[in-house]
Scaffold this motif. Structure first.
Motif, PDB file in Angstrom:
ATOM      1  N   VAL B  34       0.841  -1.206   0.000  1.00  0.00           N
ATOM      2  CA  VAL B  34       0.000   0.000   0.000  1.00  0.00           C
ATOM      3  C   VAL B  34       0.872   1.250   0.000  1.00  0.00           C
ATOM      4  O   VAL B  34       0.609   2.205  -0.738  1.00  0.00           O
ATOM      5  CB  VAL B  34      -0.958  -0.012   1.204  1.00  0.00           C
TER       6      VAL B  34
ATOM      7  N   MET C  33      -6.028  -0.635   2.474  1.00  0.00           N
ATOM      8  CA  MET C  33      -6.456  -0.499   1.089  1.00  0.00           C
ATOM      9  C   MET C  33      -7.367   0.707   0.926  1.00  0.00           C
ATOM     10  O   MET C  33      -7.252   1.481  -0.016  1.00  0.00           O
ATOM     11  CB  MET C  33      -7.221  -1.782   0.732  1.00  0.00           C
ATOM     12  N   THR C  73      -6.765  -1.791  -8.513  1.00  0.00           N
ATOM     13  CA  THR C  73      -6.034  -2.382  -7.389  1.00  0.00           C
ATOM     14  C   THR C  73      -7.007  -2.929  -6.346  1.00  0.00           C
ATOM     15  O   THR C  73      -6.810  -4.014  -5.796  1.00  0.00           O
ATOM     16  CB  THR C  73      -5.123  -1.329  -6.730  1.00  0.00           C
ATOM     17  N   LEU C  74      -8.067  -2.158  -6.093  1.00  0.00           N
ATOM     18  CA  LEU C  74      -9.008  -2.577  -5.056  1.00  0.00           C
ATOM     19  C   LEU C  74      -9.753  -3.845  -5.460  1.00  0.00           C
ATOM     20  O   LEU C  74      -9.936  -4.763  -4.646  1.00  0.00           O
ATOM     21  CB  LEU C  74      -9.997  -1.448  -4.790  1.00  0.00           C
ATOM     22  N   PHE C  77      -7.508  -6.684  -4.905  1.00  0.00           N
ATOM     23  CA  PHE C  77      -7.422  -7.005  -3.483  1.00  0.00           C
ATOM     24  C   PHE C  77      -8.620  -7.836  -3.046  1.00  0.00           C
ATOM     25  O   PHE C  77      -8.473  -8.874  -2.382  1.00  0.00           O
ATOM     26  CB  PHE C  77      -7.350  -5.705  -2.667  1.00  0.00           C
TER      27      PHE C  77
END
Lengths: 97, 313, 86
Positions: B34, C33, C73-74, C77
Protein backbone atom coordinates in the motif's frame (compact mmCIF):
# COMPACT_ATOMS: atom_id res chain seq x y z
CA UNK A 1 -14.32 38.29 -9.73
CA UNK A 2 -17.41 37.08 -7.91
CA UNK A 3 -17.21 33.84 -9.85
CA UNK A 4 -13.58 33.41 -8.78
CA UNK A 5 -14.50 33.91 -5.14
CA UNK A 6 -17.36 31.42 -5.41
CA UNK A 7 -15.03 28.86 -7.06
CA UNK A 8 -12.41 29.39 -4.37
CA UNK A 9 -15.01 28.96 -1.63
CA UNK A 10 -16.26 25.71 -3.20
CA UNK A 11 -12.72 24.31 -3.49
CA UNK A 12 -11.93 25.33 0.09
CA UNK A 13 -15.06 23.63 1.43
CA UNK A 14 -14.12 20.56 -0.66
CA UNK A 15 -10.68 20.49 0.97
CA UNK A 16 -12.39 20.77 4.37
CA UNK A 17 -14.34 17.58 3.65
CA UNK A 18 -11.13 15.76 2.62
CA UNK A 19 -9.62 16.73 5.97
CA UNK A 20 -12.78 15.57 7.72
CA UNK A 21 -12.51 12.23 5.90
CA UNK A 22 -8.92 11.79 7.03
CA UNK A 23 -9.85 12.60 10.64
CA UNK A 24 -12.64 10.02 10.39
CA UNK A 25 -10.18 7.47 9.02
CA UNK A 26 -7.89 8.08 11.98
CA UNK A 27 -10.39 8.49 14.81
CA UNK A 28 -13.35 6.19 14.13
CA UNK A 29 -13.39 2.92 16.08
CA UNK A 30 -13.81 0.14 13.49
CA UNK A 31 -13.43 -0.67 9.81
CA UNK A 32 -17.04 -0.10 8.78
CA UNK A 33 -17.24 3.27 10.56
CA UNK A 34 -14.02 4.38 8.87
CA UNK A 35 -15.41 3.22 5.52
CA UNK A 36 -18.53 5.28 6.19
CA UNK A 37 -16.52 8.39 7.01
CA UNK A 38 -14.24 8.07 4.00
CA UNK A 39 -16.62 7.29 1.17
CA UNK A 40 -19.05 10.08 2.04
CA UNK A 41 -16.61 12.82 2.94
CA UNK A 42 -14.42 12.02 -0.06
CA UNK A 43 -17.29 11.97 -2.51
CA UNK A 44 -18.56 15.32 -1.29
CA UNK A 45 -15.05 16.81 -1.19
CA UNK A 46 -14.27 15.81 -4.76
CA UNK A 47 -17.71 16.92 -5.98
CA UNK A 48 -17.20 20.40 -4.57
CA UNK A 49 -13.64 20.59 -5.90
CA UNK A 50 -14.84 19.58 -9.39
CA UNK A 51 -17.58 22.21 -9.26
CA UNK A 52 -15.12 24.88 -8.20
CA UNK A 53 -12.51 24.00 -10.83
CA UNK A 54 -15.19 23.76 -13.52
CA UNK A 55 -16.20 27.36 -12.74
CA UNK A 56 -12.59 28.40 -13.43
CA UNK A 57 -12.20 26.26 -16.57
CA UNK A 58 -11.26 28.00 -19.79
CA UNK A 59 -12.98 25.88 -22.43
CA UNK A 60 -16.03 23.65 -22.77
CA UNK A 61 -13.76 20.67 -23.42
CA UNK A 62 -12.18 21.11 -19.98
CA UNK A 63 -15.61 21.24 -18.34
CA UNK A 64 -16.60 18.00 -20.09
CA UNK A 65 -13.43 16.28 -18.83
CA UNK A 66 -14.02 17.56 -15.28
CA UNK A 67 -17.58 16.21 -15.34
CA UNK A 68 -16.26 12.86 -16.61
CA UNK A 69 -13.64 12.74 -13.84
CA UNK A 70 -16.29 13.45 -11.21
CA UNK A 71 -18.60 10.81 -12.67
CA UNK A 72 -15.93 8.09 -12.75
CA UNK A 73 -14.60 8.80 -9.27
CA UNK A 74 -18.13 8.90 -7.86
CA UNK A 75 -19.16 5.57 -9.41
CA UNK A 76 -15.88 3.77 -8.79
CA UNK A 77 -15.55 4.93 -5.18
CA UNK A 78 -19.14 3.89 -4.49
CA UNK A 79 -18.50 0.45 -6.01
CA UNK A 80 -15.16 0.14 -4.18
CA UNK A 81 -16.82 1.05 -0.88
CA UNK A 82 -19.44 -1.61 -1.52
CA UNK A 83 -16.80 -4.24 -2.38
CA UNK A 84 -14.74 -3.47 0.73
CA UNK A 85 -17.84 -3.56 2.96
CA UNK A 86 -18.82 -6.95 1.52
CA UNK A 87 -15.31 -8.20 2.08
CA UNK A 88 -15.27 -6.96 5.70
CA UNK A 89 -18.65 -8.54 6.46
CA UNK A 90 -17.59 -11.87 4.98
CA UNK A 91 -14.32 -11.87 6.87
CA UNK A 92 -16.26 -11.14 10.07
CA UNK A 93 -18.70 -14.00 9.37
CA UNK A 94 -15.87 -16.38 8.56
CA UNK A 95 -14.20 -15.39 11.82
CA UNK A 96 -17.31 -16.61 13.69
CA UNK A 97 -18.23 -13.21 15.11
CA UNK B 1 6.95 35.22 3.05
CA UNK B 2 7.58 31.85 1.54
CA UNK B 3 5.86 31.12 -1.73
CA UNK B 4 3.08 28.59 -0.87
CA UNK B 5 3.65 26.56 -4.03
CA UNK B 6 7.32 26.21 -3.12
CA UNK B 7 6.27 24.95 0.32
CA UNK B 8 4.00 22.44 -1.41
CA UNK B 9 6.90 21.21 -3.56
CA UNK B 10 9.18 20.88 -0.54
CA UNK B 11 6.51 18.96 1.37
CA UNK B 12 5.90 16.68 -1.64
CA UNK B 13 9.62 15.96 -1.99
CA UNK B 14 9.96 15.19 1.71
CA UNK B 15 6.88 12.96 1.58
CA UNK B 16 8.35 10.96 -1.34
CA UNK B 17 11.66 10.45 0.47
CA UNK B 18 9.88 9.48 3.70
CA UNK B 19 7.63 7.05 1.80
CA UNK B 20 10.65 5.42 0.17
CA UNK B 21 12.19 4.85 3.61
CA UNK B 22 8.87 3.59 5.02
CA UNK B 23 8.38 1.10 2.15
CA UNK B 24 11.75 -0.47 2.91
CA UNK B 25 11.51 -0.48 6.71
CA UNK B 26 7.91 -1.41 7.50
CA UNK B 27 7.46 -5.02 8.64
CA UNK B 28 3.99 -5.85 7.32
CA UNK B 29 4.21 -6.95 3.68
CA UNK B 30 0.73 -5.73 2.87
CA UNK B 31 1.49 -2.30 4.32
CA UNK B 32 4.60 -2.27 2.14
CA UNK B 33 2.48 -2.72 -0.98
CA UNK B 34 0.00 0.00 0.00
CA UNK B 35 2.84 2.38 0.82
CA UNK B 36 4.39 1.64 -2.56
CA UNK B 37 1.09 2.48 -4.28
CA UNK B 38 0.99 5.79 -2.38
CA UNK B 39 4.64 6.33 -3.38
CA UNK B 40 3.51 5.98 -7.02
CA UNK B 41 0.72 8.52 -6.52
CA UNK B 42 3.12 11.04 -5.00
CA UNK B 43 5.68 10.46 -7.78
CA UNK B 44 3.00 11.17 -10.37
CA UNK B 45 2.26 14.46 -8.59
CA UNK B 46 6.00 15.23 -8.52
CA UNK B 47 6.25 14.65 -12.27
CA UNK B 48 3.32 17.03 -12.71
CA UNK B 49 5.13 19.68 -10.65
CA UNK B 50 8.19 19.16 -12.86
CA UNK B 51 5.95 20.03 -15.86
CA UNK B 52 6.27 16.50 -17.28
CA UNK B 53 2.63 15.46 -17.75
CA UNK B 54 3.70 12.67 -20.17
CA UNK B 55 5.67 10.91 -17.46
CA UNK B 56 2.93 11.64 -14.93
CA UNK B 57 0.41 9.94 -17.24
CA UNK B 58 2.57 6.84 -17.56
CA UNK B 59 3.20 6.78 -13.81
CA UNK B 60 -0.54 7.17 -13.15
CA UNK B 61 -1.48 4.33 -15.50
CA UNK B 62 1.30 1.94 -14.44
CA UNK B 63 1.37 2.94 -10.78
CA UNK B 64 -2.32 2.92 -9.95
CA UNK B 65 -3.52 0.36 -12.47
CA UNK B 66 -0.84 -2.28 -12.77
CA UNK B 67 1.91 -2.25 -10.16
CA UNK B 68 -0.46 -2.53 -7.20
CA UNK B 69 -2.33 -5.45 -8.77
CA UNK B 70 0.94 -7.21 -9.71
CA UNK B 71 2.37 -6.84 -6.19
CA UNK B 72 -0.86 -8.02 -4.54
CA UNK B 73 -0.91 -11.13 -6.75
CA UNK B 74 2.72 -11.82 -5.92
CA UNK B 75 1.95 -11.57 -2.19
CA UNK B 76 -0.96 -13.96 -2.70
CA UNK B 77 1.36 -16.49 -4.36
CA UNK B 78 3.95 -16.17 -1.60
CA UNK B 79 1.28 -16.80 1.04
CA UNK B 80 -0.24 -19.72 -0.87
CA UNK B 81 3.10 -21.54 -1.24
CA UNK B 82 5.49 -20.33 1.45
CA UNK B 83 8.97 -21.41 0.44
CA UNK B 84 11.88 -21.53 2.85
CA UNK B 85 14.26 -18.75 1.83
CA UNK B 86 17.22 -20.17 -0.05
CA UNK B 87 20.50 -18.94 1.46
CA UNK B 88 22.36 -16.67 -0.97
CA UNK B 89 26.09 -17.43 -1.29
CA UNK B 90 28.33 -14.69 0.06
CA UNK B 91 30.09 -14.31 -3.29
CA UNK B 92 26.81 -13.42 -5.00
CA UNK B 93 26.08 -10.76 -2.38
CA UNK B 94 29.54 -9.24 -2.83
CA UNK B 95 29.23 -9.29 -6.62
CA UNK B 96 25.79 -7.64 -6.45
CA UNK B 97 27.04 -4.99 -4.06
CA UNK B 98 29.95 -4.32 -6.40
CA UNK B 99 27.63 -3.92 -9.41
CA UNK B 100 25.31 -1.61 -7.45
CA UNK B 101 28.29 0.49 -6.36
CA UNK B 102 29.49 0.63 -9.97
CA UNK B 103 26.11 1.86 -11.24
CA UNK B 104 25.78 4.36 -8.39
CA UNK B 105 29.31 5.62 -9.01
CA UNK B 106 28.62 5.96 -12.73
CA UNK B 107 25.42 7.90 -12.12
CA UNK B 108 27.11 10.19 -9.59
CA UNK B 109 29.99 10.74 -12.02
CA UNK B 110 27.63 11.59 -14.89
CA UNK B 111 25.62 13.89 -12.62
CA UNK B 112 28.70 15.77 -11.44
CA UNK B 113 30.10 16.07 -14.97
CA UNK B 114 26.90 17.57 -16.39
CA UNK B 115 27.31 21.32 -16.87
CA UNK B 116 24.80 23.20 -14.73
CA UNK B 117 23.61 25.74 -17.28
CA UNK B 118 23.70 23.56 -20.42
CA UNK B 119 21.16 24.56 -23.08
CA UNK B 120 20.17 20.88 -23.55
CA UNK B 121 18.62 19.54 -26.71
CA UNK B 122 15.38 21.52 -26.47
CA UNK B 123 16.37 24.11 -29.14
CA UNK B 124 17.38 21.32 -31.56
CA UNK B 125 14.03 19.59 -31.01
CA UNK B 126 12.12 22.85 -31.49
CA UNK B 127 14.01 23.54 -34.75
CA UNK B 128 13.16 20.16 -36.25
CA UNK B 129 9.56 19.87 -35.10
CA UNK B 130 8.23 20.70 -38.58
CA UNK B 131 10.03 17.67 -40.03
CA UNK B 132 8.88 15.26 -37.33
CA UNK B 133 5.33 14.74 -38.57
CA UNK B 134 3.71 15.34 -35.16
CA UNK B 135 2.94 18.42 -33.07
CA UNK B 136 3.95 17.27 -29.60
CA UNK B 137 7.70 17.47 -28.85
CA UNK B 138 7.74 14.41 -26.56
CA UNK B 139 6.13 12.22 -29.23
CA UNK B 140 8.50 13.64 -31.85
CA UNK B 141 11.50 12.69 -29.71
CA UNK B 142 10.19 9.24 -28.76
CA UNK B 143 8.93 8.10 -32.14
CA UNK B 144 11.18 9.98 -34.53
CA UNK B 145 14.36 11.62 -33.20
CA UNK B 146 15.35 8.74 -30.93
CA UNK B 147 13.07 6.00 -32.24
CA UNK B 148 15.81 3.37 -31.87
CA UNK B 149 15.72 3.70 -28.06
CA UNK B 150 11.95 3.40 -28.07
CA UNK B 151 12.14 0.26 -30.20
CA UNK B 152 14.51 -1.24 -27.63
CA UNK B 153 12.00 -0.39 -24.86
CA UNK B 154 9.32 -2.31 -26.72
CA UNK B 155 11.76 -5.22 -27.08
CA UNK B 156 12.31 -5.22 -23.29
CA UNK B 157 8.60 -5.89 -22.76
CA UNK B 158 8.72 -8.68 -25.36
CA UNK B 159 11.70 -10.27 -23.61
CA UNK B 160 9.90 -10.04 -20.25
CA UNK B 161 6.83 -11.92 -21.44
CA UNK B 162 8.98 -14.54 -23.21
CA UNK B 163 10.76 -15.17 -19.90
CA UNK B 164 7.50 -15.38 -17.93
CA UNK B 165 6.02 -17.88 -20.38
CA UNK B 166 9.15 -20.00 -20.15
CA UNK B 167 9.01 -20.13 -16.34
CA UNK B 168 5.32 -20.63 -15.60
CA UNK B 169 2.70 -22.75 -17.37
CA UNK B 170 -0.87 -23.87 -16.81
CA UNK B 171 -4.48 -22.72 -16.97
CA UNK B 172 -6.47 -21.31 -14.07
CA UNK B 173 -9.13 -23.74 -12.85
CA UNK B 174 -10.52 -21.60 -10.03
CA UNK B 175 -14.20 -20.66 -10.26
CA UNK B 176 -15.19 -17.08 -10.96
CA UNK B 177 -15.11 -14.91 -7.83
CA UNK B 178 -18.49 -13.71 -6.59
CA UNK B 179 -18.32 -9.93 -6.75
CA UNK B 180 -22.04 -9.28 -6.88
CA UNK B 181 -24.61 -7.57 -9.01
CA UNK B 182 -23.29 -4.04 -8.39
CA UNK B 183 -19.78 -4.86 -9.56
CA UNK B 184 -21.17 -6.50 -12.71
CA UNK B 185 -23.05 -3.33 -13.58
CA UNK B 186 -19.95 -1.26 -12.84
CA UNK B 187 -17.70 -3.36 -15.06
CA UNK B 188 -20.23 -3.06 -17.86
CA UNK B 189 -19.81 0.70 -17.58
CA UNK B 190 -16.12 0.93 -16.72
CA UNK B 191 -14.59 -1.46 -19.27
CA UNK B 192 -15.84 0.37 -22.39
CA UNK B 193 -14.99 3.69 -20.74
CA UNK B 194 -11.40 2.58 -20.12
CA UNK B 195 -11.12 1.43 -23.76
CA UNK B 196 -12.33 4.83 -24.97
CA UNK B 197 -9.95 6.77 -22.68
CA UNK B 198 -7.00 4.52 -23.61
CA UNK B 199 -7.64 5.07 -27.32
CA UNK B 200 -8.08 8.79 -26.67
CA UNK B 201 -4.65 8.95 -25.01
CA UNK B 202 -3.09 7.25 -28.04
CA UNK B 203 -4.83 9.64 -30.42
CA UNK B 204 -4.11 12.81 -28.44
CA UNK B 205 -0.41 11.84 -28.21
CA UNK B 206 0.32 13.43 -31.59
CA UNK B 207 -0.57 16.91 -30.28
CA UNK B 208 -0.51 16.79 -26.47
CA UNK B 209 0.72 14.60 -23.59
CA UNK B 210 -0.25 10.99 -24.24
CA UNK B 211 0.88 8.29 -26.64
CA UNK B 212 1.51 4.60 -27.08
CA UNK B 213 2.89 3.71 -23.64
CA UNK B 214 0.22 5.64 -21.74
CA UNK B 215 -2.62 4.36 -23.96
CA UNK B 216 -1.30 0.79 -23.81
CA UNK B 217 -1.00 0.84 -20.02
CA UNK B 218 -4.56 2.11 -19.66
CA UNK B 219 -5.86 -0.53 -22.10
CA UNK B 220 -3.97 -3.21 -20.16
CA UNK B 221 -6.18 -2.37 -17.16
CA UNK B 222 -9.13 -3.72 -19.17
CA UNK B 223 -7.26 -7.01 -19.50
CA UNK B 224 -6.58 -7.04 -15.76
CA UNK B 225 -10.25 -6.48 -14.89
CA UNK B 226 -11.34 -9.18 -17.38
CA UNK B 227 -8.82 -11.65 -15.92
CA UNK B 228 -9.69 -10.79 -12.31
CA UNK B 229 -13.43 -11.25 -12.82
CA UNK B 230 -12.77 -14.40 -14.90
CA UNK B 231 -14.77 -12.77 -17.67
CA UNK B 232 -11.96 -13.96 -19.90
CA UNK B 233 -10.06 -17.20 -19.26
CA UNK B 234 -6.90 -17.69 -21.34
CA UNK B 235 -7.02 -21.03 -23.20
CA UNK B 236 -4.22 -22.98 -24.89
CA UNK B 237 -5.94 -22.32 -28.24
CA UNK B 238 -5.55 -18.55 -27.74
CA UNK B 239 -1.77 -18.71 -27.67
CA UNK B 240 -1.16 -17.87 -31.35
CA UNK B 241 -3.24 -14.70 -30.99
CA UNK B 242 -1.39 -13.74 -27.81
CA UNK B 243 1.98 -14.35 -29.47
CA UNK B 244 0.92 -12.27 -32.47
CA UNK B 245 -0.08 -9.51 -30.04
CA UNK B 246 3.27 -9.64 -28.22
CA UNK B 247 5.32 -9.42 -31.43
CA UNK B 248 3.11 -6.99 -33.37
CA UNK B 249 4.60 -3.76 -31.98
CA UNK B 250 8.25 -4.80 -32.33
CA UNK B 251 7.67 -6.27 -35.80
CA UNK B 252 5.86 -3.27 -37.24
CA UNK B 253 8.27 -0.79 -35.61
CA UNK B 254 11.37 -2.60 -36.88
CA UNK B 255 9.73 -3.29 -40.25
CA UNK B 256 8.91 0.36 -40.88
CA UNK B 257 12.36 1.42 -39.69
CA UNK B 258 14.07 -0.91 -42.16
CA UNK B 259 11.70 -0.37 -45.08
CA UNK B 260 12.14 3.42 -45.11
CA UNK B 261 15.90 2.92 -45.48
CA UNK B 262 17.46 3.02 -48.92
CA UNK B 263 17.59 5.74 -51.58
CA UNK B 264 19.99 7.77 -49.44
CA UNK B 265 17.93 7.44 -46.25
CA UNK B 266 19.02 5.68 -43.07
CA UNK B 267 16.84 3.29 -41.10
CA UNK B 268 14.31 5.24 -38.93
CA UNK B 269 14.57 8.22 -41.29
CA UNK B 270 10.91 8.51 -42.26
CA UNK B 271 10.17 10.42 -45.49
CA UNK B 272 8.77 13.74 -44.30
CA UNK B 273 5.59 13.47 -46.36
CA UNK B 274 4.55 10.19 -44.71
CA UNK B 275 6.07 10.71 -41.26
CA UNK B 276 2.74 11.30 -39.53
CA UNK B 277 1.07 8.22 -41.06
CA UNK B 278 4.03 6.00 -40.25
CA UNK B 279 4.27 7.27 -36.66
CA UNK B 280 0.55 6.71 -36.13
CA UNK B 281 0.85 3.18 -37.56
CA UNK B 282 3.77 2.37 -35.28
CA UNK B 283 2.08 3.90 -32.24
CA UNK B 284 -1.17 2.04 -32.85
CA UNK B 285 0.55 -1.34 -33.17
CA UNK B 286 2.86 -0.68 -30.22
CA UNK B 287 -0.16 0.28 -28.10
CA UNK B 288 -1.82 -3.06 -28.86
CA UNK B 289 1.40 -4.92 -28.04
CA UNK B 290 1.92 -3.08 -24.76
CA UNK B 291 -1.67 -3.66 -23.66
CA UNK B 292 -1.59 -7.39 -24.50
CA UNK B 293 1.88 -7.90 -22.99
CA UNK B 294 1.14 -6.11 -19.71
CA UNK B 295 -2.11 -8.05 -19.26
CA UNK B 296 -0.25 -11.30 -20.02
CA UNK B 297 2.45 -10.39 -17.51
CA UNK B 298 -0.28 -9.97 -14.91
CA UNK B 299 -1.73 -13.38 -15.82
CA UNK B 300 1.81 -14.59 -15.29
CA UNK B 301 1.81 -17.96 -17.08
CA UNK B 302 1.56 -19.54 -20.49
CA UNK B 303 -1.96 -20.98 -20.80
CA UNK B 304 -0.83 -24.53 -21.57
CA UNK B 305 -3.04 -27.55 -20.84
CA UNK B 306 -0.96 -29.25 -18.16
CA UNK B 307 -1.37 -33.07 -18.09
CA UNK B 308 -3.64 -34.32 -15.30
CA UNK B 309 -0.96 -36.39 -13.60
CA UNK B 310 1.22 -33.35 -13.20
CA UNK B 311 -1.62 -31.23 -11.89
CA UNK B 312 -2.60 -33.71 -9.17
CA UNK B 313 0.87 -33.70 -7.71
CA UNK C 1 -5.99 33.34 -6.40
CA UNK C 2 -2.93 31.19 -7.10
CA UNK C 3 -1.73 31.71 -3.52
CA UNK C 4 -5.08 30.64 -2.08
CA UNK C 5 -5.21 27.55 -4.31
CA UNK C 6 -1.63 26.68 -3.33
CA UNK C 7 -2.57 26.80 0.34
CA UNK C 8 -5.51 24.46 -0.36
CA UNK C 9 -3.07 22.13 -2.14
CA UNK C 10 -0.88 22.04 0.97
CA UNK C 11 -3.93 21.28 3.13
CA UNK C 12 -4.84 18.36 0.86
CA UNK C 13 -1.28 17.00 0.87
CA UNK C 14 -1.10 17.21 4.67
CA UNK C 15 -4.45 15.43 4.87
CA UNK C 16 -3.02 12.58 2.75
CA UNK C 17 0.11 12.37 4.86
CA UNK C 18 -2.04 12.23 8.00
CA UNK C 19 -3.95 9.32 6.50
CA UNK C 20 -0.64 7.46 6.13
CA UNK C 21 -0.77 6.83 9.88
CA UNK C 22 -3.72 4.53 9.24
CA UNK C 23 -1.76 2.66 6.56
CA UNK C 24 1.12 2.14 8.97
CA UNK C 25 -1.09 1.16 11.92
CA UNK C 26 -3.63 -1.02 10.10
CA UNK C 27 -4.50 -3.42 11.55
CA UNK C 28 -6.89 -4.76 8.88
CA UNK C 29 -5.59 -5.01 5.29
CA UNK C 30 -9.00 -3.67 4.20
CA UNK C 31 -8.33 -0.44 6.07
CA UNK C 32 -4.92 0.05 4.53
CA UNK C 33 -6.46 -0.50 1.09
CA UNK C 34 -9.23 1.93 1.91
CA UNK C 35 -6.71 4.58 2.91
CA UNK C 36 -4.96 4.14 -0.45
CA UNK C 37 -8.34 4.72 -2.08
CA UNK C 38 -8.69 8.01 -0.18
CA UNK C 39 -5.27 9.09 -1.40
CA UNK C 40 -6.31 8.36 -4.97
CA UNK C 41 -9.37 10.59 -4.68
CA UNK C 42 -7.40 13.36 -2.95
CA UNK C 43 -4.75 13.13 -5.71
CA UNK C 44 -7.47 13.62 -8.32
CA UNK C 45 -8.60 16.74 -6.45
CA UNK C 46 -5.01 17.98 -6.28
CA UNK C 47 -4.52 17.39 -10.01
CA UNK C 48 -7.71 19.31 -10.77
CA UNK C 49 -6.49 22.27 -8.72
CA UNK C 50 -2.97 22.00 -10.20
CA UNK C 51 -4.42 22.14 -13.72
CA UNK C 52 -5.61 25.66 -12.79
CA UNK C 53 -2.54 26.71 -10.81
CA UNK C 54 -0.12 25.59 -13.54
CA UNK C 55 -2.50 26.52 -16.40
CA UNK C 56 -1.98 23.06 -17.88
CA UNK C 57 -5.25 21.48 -19.09
CA UNK C 58 -3.35 18.26 -19.96
CA UNK C 59 -3.33 17.48 -16.24
CA UNK C 60 -7.05 16.77 -16.54
CA UNK C 61 -6.09 13.71 -18.62
CA UNK C 62 -3.81 12.53 -15.82
CA UNK C 63 -6.69 12.97 -13.36
CA UNK C 64 -8.97 11.08 -15.75
CA UNK C 65 -6.58 8.11 -15.79
CA UNK C 66 -6.38 8.16 -11.98
CA UNK C 67 -10.17 8.24 -11.76
CA UNK C 68 -10.64 5.36 -14.20
CA UNK C 69 -7.96 3.04 -12.85
CA UNK C 70 -8.52 3.70 -9.14
CA UNK C 71 -10.74 0.63 -8.92
CA UNK C 72 -8.26 -1.87 -10.44
CA UNK C 73 -6.03 -2.38 -7.39
CA UNK C 74 -9.01 -2.58 -5.06
CA UNK C 75 -10.84 -5.14 -7.21
CA UNK C 76 -7.63 -7.19 -7.29
CA UNK C 77 -7.42 -7.00 -3.48
CA UNK C 78 -11.05 -8.11 -2.98
CA UNK C 79 -10.75 -10.98 -5.48
CA UNK C 80 -7.55 -12.32 -3.89
CA UNK C 81 -8.93 -11.92 -0.36
CA UNK C 82 -12.02 -13.92 -1.38
CA UNK C 83 -9.73 -16.66 -2.74
CA UNK C 84 -7.72 -16.79 0.47
CA UNK C 85 -10.90 -16.98 2.54
CA UNK C 86 -12.11 -20.03 0.64
Amino acid sequence: MLLDLLALALIAVGAFFFVAGTIGLLRFPDTLCRLHALTKADGLGLGLTCLGVALLAGTAGEVVRIVLIWFFVATSSAVCGHLIARHVRRAANAGGR
Amino acid sequence: MVEPLLLFDALLGLAIAALAVAVLTVHDRFAMIVLFIVFGLMSALAWVRLSAPDVALAEAAIGTGLTGALLLTTLHHIRAAPAAPVPVPGGVVVANLGLCALIFGGLAFAFLLTPLQAPGLAPAVAQNMAASGVGHPVTAVLLNFRAYDTLMEVVVLLAAIVAVWMVERGTVQAPAPVLGEIYRGFSRLALPAIVVIGSYLLWVGAQAPGGAFQGGAVLAAVGLLLLLGRLYRPQPAHRPFARAGFVLGTAVFAGVALLVAGGGRLPFEYPAAHAKTLILLIEGMVTISIAVTLAALFHGREPEAVPVSEKSE
Amino acid sequence: MITALSIILIVLLVSILGGLIRVLRGPEPAERMLAAQLFGTASVAMLLILSRVMAMPALLDVALVFALLAAVTLVCFVVLAAKEGR
